[in-house]
Design an enzyme around this catalytic site. Structure first.
Site, PDB file in Angstrom:
ATOM      1  N   ASP A   5       7.765  27.539   1.529  1.00 23.67           N
ATOM      2  CA  ASP A   5       7.989  26.016   1.249  1.00 23.67           C
ATOM      3  C   ASP A   5       9.430  25.544   1.538  1.00 23.67           C
ATOM      4  OD1 ASP A   5       8.008  23.339   0.547  1.00 23.67           O
ATOM      5  OD2 ASP A   5       6.467  23.799  -1.110  1.00 23.67           O
ATOM      6  N   HIS A  58       4.718  23.936   2.848  1.00 28.94           N
ATOM      7  CA  HIS A  58       4.524  23.094   1.692  1.00 28.94           C
ATOM      8  C   HIS A  58       3.132  22.434   1.575  1.00 28.94           C
ATOM      9  CE1 HIS A  58       5.978  20.079  -0.964  1.00 28.94           C
ATOM     10  NE2 HIS A  58       5.360  19.145  -0.372  1.00 28.94           N
ATOM     11  N   SER A  73       2.349  17.894  -4.227  1.00 30.39           N
ATOM     12  CA  SER A  73       4.065  17.370  -4.111  1.00 30.39           C
ATOM     13  C   SER A  73       4.283  16.162  -5.012  1.00 30.39           C
ATOM     14  CB  SER A  73       4.131  17.094  -2.327  1.00 30.39           C
ATOM     15  OG  SER A  73       5.487  16.891  -1.953  1.00 30.39           O
TER      16      SER A  73
END
Length: 258
Positions: A208, A236, A81
């Site tokens: 996600d 995610h 991320s």
């Protein structure tokens, strides 16, 4: 800036890997991967102001340089991320120091750019997190953890495990959270991606909720250096919800590049 401003836990022997977590959490999210990565020397970094690391004022380049000052040369940089955004910037900024790049559920531009047809997080969502920072930090972190696992078959279990790991360390510093939000809102590495001339594995979760499934087709196409792995039922945090499939794909790639 103190050379030891960041907390980095180094585990194992072998080729060095630098592991960077995402926004709102800390390096404890990678605890389930310790055994899988035992054949490598993994440097689990608490990003500036997160976990046990001190805050480092500045922008994404300041963060990159503060990490670079404490990790080995020719390491493989891996980031999830926001950590993937930082790792990608490190590879662009210091190509001689980064041997290969692994990005996990990470976009080179997290904010939606509607005029350009670029999918991303709606500006109002990031704005809401910014407002909640000043109201109830712990509640905001818990809400963000819930978003990480949305869509995953094991969402409830994943959220609890994520929360237990993350909250075992100090809550992130509000300044660092704001810095991270600013990076997510403003950093756009898309024009620089063609500078990346190194092995690059991109792992995506098809479900996600933060990095749209419309992002991978807009990225530089897979080739001899670039590989994509999409976990169809993951959200995610694919390394968390689908650890076995994630580790198999990553370990196969590491054998080729380390």
């Amino acid at each position: 800036m103190s050379q030891q401003s960041l907390h980095i836990e180094t585990i194992g022997q072998g080729h060095p890997i630098v592991m960077l977590h995402g926004w709102g959490v800390n390096s404890a999210v990678f605890n389930p991967l310790h055994a899988d990565l035992a054949d490598y020397q993994v440097h689990y970094v608490d990003l500036p102001g997160f976990g046990d690391s001190k805050t480092v004022e500045g922008d994404i380049d300041t963060w990159v340089d503060s990490i670079m000052a404490q990790v080995p040369e020719k390491a493989i940089w891996a980031g999830w991320s926001l950590g993937g955004l930082v790792a990608t910037r490190a590879a662009i900024r210091h190509p001689q120091r980064v041997k290969a790049l692994l990005t996990i559920a990470s976009s080179p531009c997290f904010m939606a750019r509607e005029a350009e047809g670029w999918p991303g997080i709606a500006p109002q969502v990031l704005a809401q997190f910014g407002q909640q920072l000043d109201q109830d930090l712990a509640k905001m972190v818990e809400r963000f953890l819930a978003i990480q696992a949305m869509g995953s078959e094991t969402a409830k279990q994943d959220i609890k495990q994520l929360r237990d790991l993350v909250l075992a360390k100090p809550l992130p510093d509000a300044i660092a959270l704001k810095q991270g939000l600013q990076m997510l809102a403003e950093v756009d590495l898309r024009p620089q991606l063609d500078q990346l001339m190194l092995p690059w594995l991109r792992v995506w979760g098809r479900l996600d909720g933060l990095v749209s499934r419309r992002v991978p087709p807009l990225m530089p196409k897979p080739n001899d250096l670039i590989n994509d792995v999409t976990l169809t039922k993951a959200s995610h945090a694919p390394f968390f919800s689908h650890r076995q499939a994630f580790s198999e794909a990553v370990l196969a790639w590491l054998k080729q590049v380390a």
